[in-house]
Design a protein around this motif. Structure first.
Motif, PDB file in Angstrom:
ATOM      1  N   VAL A  24       0.846  -1.192   0.000  1.00 48.68           N
ATOM      2  CA  VAL A  24       0.000   0.000   0.000  1.00 48.68           C
ATOM      3  C   VAL A  24       0.879   1.239   0.000  1.00 48.68           C
ATOM      4  N   ASP A  25       0.546   2.197  -0.858  1.00 44.59           N
ATOM      5  CA  ASP A  25       1.307   3.440  -0.908  1.00 44.59           C
ATOM      6  C   ASP A  25       0.386   4.592  -1.303  1.00 44.59           C
ATOM      7  N   GLN A  26       0.667   5.779  -0.772  1.00 48.94           N
ATOM      8  CA  GLN A  26       0.034   7.026  -1.193  1.00 48.94           C
ATOM      9  C   GLN A  26      -1.448   7.142  -0.854  1.00 48.94           C
ATOM     10  N   ASN A  27      -1.741   7.645   0.335  1.00 49.70           N
ATOM     11  CA  ASN A  27      -3.093   8.078   0.694  1.00 49.70           C
ATOM     12  C   ASN A  27      -4.164   7.017   0.455  1.00 49.70           C
ATOM     13  N   PHE A  28      -4.014   5.925   1.151  1.00 52.05           N
ATOM     14  CA  PHE A  28      -4.931   4.790   1.028  1.00 52.05           C
ATOM     15  C   PHE A  28      -5.839   4.758   2.245  1.00 52.05           C
ATOM     16  N   THR A  29      -7.152   4.633   2.017  1.00 46.96           N
ATOM     17  CA  THR A  29      -8.106   4.499   3.118  1.00 46.96           C
ATOM     18  C   THR A  29      -9.042   3.337   2.831  1.00 46.96           C
ATOM     19  N   LEU A  30      -9.100   2.382   3.756  1.00 52.59           N
ATOM     20  CA  LEU A  30      -9.983   1.228   3.623  1.00 52.59           C
ATOM     21  C   LEU A  30     -10.793   1.091   4.906  1.00 52.59           C
ATOM     22  N   THR A  31     -12.100   0.967   4.764  1.00 53.17           N
ATOM     23  CA  THR A  31     -12.981   0.670   5.886  1.00 53.17           C
ATOM     24  C   THR A  31     -13.528  -0.738   5.691  1.00 53.17           C
ATOM     25  N   PHE A  32     -13.277  -1.616   6.679  1.00 53.63           N
ATOM     26  CA  PHE A  32     -13.671  -3.004   6.513  1.00 53.63           C
ATOM     27  C   PHE A  32     -15.179  -3.152   6.347  1.00 53.63           C
ATOM     28  N   ALA A  33     -15.557  -3.936   5.347  1.00 56.00           N
ATOM     29  CA  ALA A  33     -16.944  -4.358   5.129  1.00 56.00           C
ATOM     30  C   ALA A  33     -16.880  -5.735   4.500  1.00 56.00           C
ATOM     31  N   ARG A  34     -17.891  -6.518   4.714  1.00 58.50           N
ATOM     32  CA  ARG A  34     -17.904  -7.882   4.184  1.00 58.50           C
ATOM     33  C   ARG A  34     -18.879  -7.964   3.013  1.00 58.50           C
ATOM     34  N   PRO A  35     -18.373  -7.896   1.783  1.00 61.16           N
ATOM     35  CA  PRO A  35     -19.265  -7.956   0.623  1.00 61.16           C
ATOM     36  C   PRO A  35     -19.908  -9.328   0.472  1.00 61.16           C
ATOM     37  N   ALA A  36     -21.076  -9.353  -0.153  1.00 58.59           N
ATOM     38  CA  ALA A  36     -21.704 -10.624  -0.510  1.00 58.59           C
ATOM     39  C   ALA A  36     -20.930 -11.222  -1.682  1.00 58.59           C
TER      40      ALA A  36
END
Length: 445
Positions: free
Chosen positions: A407-419
């Motif tokens: 991961v590089d450069q301004n990464f934002t992830l919010t955990f969610a569980r997709p179907a």
């Protein structure tokens, strides 16, 4: 004769004033005092040495008991019926025996357990053995599979330059967080963890190897558990426990416990995926090559028409989704080639949609350019044989699972569980419980 007689008084006076015989008894007296003091000092030295050996054995015995408790908790995550065993500390400095039994024996569904661990130092059969015993009461909380935002199954997770993960992070081979990399969750690996340059972790660090907090501006709001050694140059709000040494150059608000092995960090297996057309509605489309799929996808993207459906591409050629596109229903893309996403994705509806991208390619998945996906699209990226790489600005909700993750450069992830039909959200080794300690105390031997 008169002169001789007259000389006696002078002779008497001379004899009385003569001290030539006085030094011998004085020397003997001083020698006796020195010998007495030497014997006393020797006795004090022997006493101190004996006390030091006793205290060291006492400490090693409690370390062994703690190791037994931790080993039992680790096994309970795998098997709620685990009943205990024995073990030996590294370097043969101690041994332990554990027993585990239900607290409510009349209720098989009750998940509370009592662990009793007896520690011996240096061994059970040693003539000078020290013995200490610990008792723990724990709860087994059932968990239903993966809650990791980032998961590297056979490699490392590397995060830098303003990475933010709102969820837990796991890697089999190690985790390196640099340059303002924040994790609002736990950081877990059976290998090493290193952090530097203003990182924030709101949960715990649980590592099977060494933990190195390099930067004074890094904060761990939970605790640090290291199966190796720990170097803490930042701020740990909780406690630090390590199987090896603990070096604190920063601050630890809680307890510091070196030479006290924490629970083992298990090696997790990646989730699995099985393609089955019967799992999907509407019926999926099968493409013989990536070119045909791209022609259909790009035609809709150029016309600003929404794209949807489930797609199986039987081709190892690379697929580059290089235009802005929109979704008005769930999208599944399963291919054998590398996948690159480099443009914005739009939700054309008011609800939650699922985007699932899966590749078996060793080249994995790559995000380039500034890609923003609204949180109303839950994304699953799965590359079990390759790396998942992110470059430039990224923002989305979902989960990323790959052989390794960079991961590089301004990464934002919010955990969610997709179907994701056919995708297993449980570990291949089936972790079923999380162990929560309610009581830990020392009991009489």
């Amino acid at each position: 004769m008169a002169r001789l007689l007259s000389g006696w008084p002078g002779r008497a006076r001379d004899a009385a004033s003569d001290e030539r015989g006085f030094g011998v008894p004085m020397a003997l007296f001083v020698a006796l005092i020195v010998f007495a003091l030497g014997a006393t000092w020797a006795q004090i030295g022997v006493h101190d040495a004996t006390l030091s050996v006793h205290e060291r054995g006492w400490e090693q015995a409690v370390n062994a008991a703690e190791a037994g408790v931790n080993a039992a908790m680790s096994q309970l995550t795998l098997d709620p019926d685990y009943a205990g065993t024995s073990g030996v500390l590294a370097g043969d400095t101690g041994e332990w025996i554990t027993t585990v039994e239900p607290i409510a024996t009349s209720d098989p569904s009750d998940k509370r357990r009592k662990i009793v661990a007896t520690g011996y130092a240096p061994s059970q059969t040693a003539a000078n053995v020290e013995v200490r015993k610990l008792e723990a009461e724990v709860d087994l909380e059932t968990i239903d599979g993966f809650d990791y935002g980032l998961f590297a199954g056979d490699g490392t997770v590397t995060g830098s330059n303003h990475m933010t993960v709102n969820g837990d992070v796991y890697s089999t081979h190690g985790i390196a967080l640099q340059n303002n990399s924040d994790v609002n969750g736990h950081v877990v690996t059976p290998a090493y963890v290193t952090t530097s340059n203003n990182s924030l972790i709101t949960g715990d660090i649980r590592a099977g190897g060494n933990v190195t907090i390099n930067d004074s501006q890094t904060t761990i709001q939970g605790s640090v558990f290291s199966g190796g050694s720990a170097i803490i140059n930042g701020h740990v709000v909780g406690s630090v426990q390590a199987a090896g040494s603990v070096t604190v150059g920063g601050a630890v608000d809680g307890t510091v416990a070196p030479n006290s092995p924490p629970p083992e960090v298990r090696v997790e297996g990646l989730p699995t995926f099985t393609w089955d057309a019967a799992n999907y509605s509407p019926t999926p489309t099968t493409w013989s090559n990536a070119t045909a799929f791209y022609a259909d996808w790009s035609t809709k993207a150029l016309a600003n028409l929404p794209f949807n459906g489930h797609h199986k591409i039987n081709d190892t050629a690379a697929l580059n989704l290089d235009m802005k596109w929109k979704m008005d229903a769930d999208v599944t893309i399963v291919t054998d080639g590398k996948v690159t996403l480099s443009r914005e994705i739009v939700n054309a509806t008011a609800g939650i949609l699922n985007l699932v991208v899966i590749t078996t390619s060793t080249s994995g998945i790559e995000f380039t350019n500034n890609v923003t996906i609204p949180d109303s699209i839950h994304v699953l990226l799965f590359a079990p044989n390759g790396s998942v790489d992110f470059r430039n600005l990224k923002h989305f909700a979902g989960a990323v699972y790959g052989k390794s993750i960079d991961v590089d450069q301004n990464f934002t992830l919010t955990f969610a569980r997709p179907a994701a039909p056919g995708f297993s959200w449980t570990s291949a080794r089936a972790v079923h419980h999380r162990v929560v300690v309610r009581v830990l105390r020392e009991i009489a031997v």
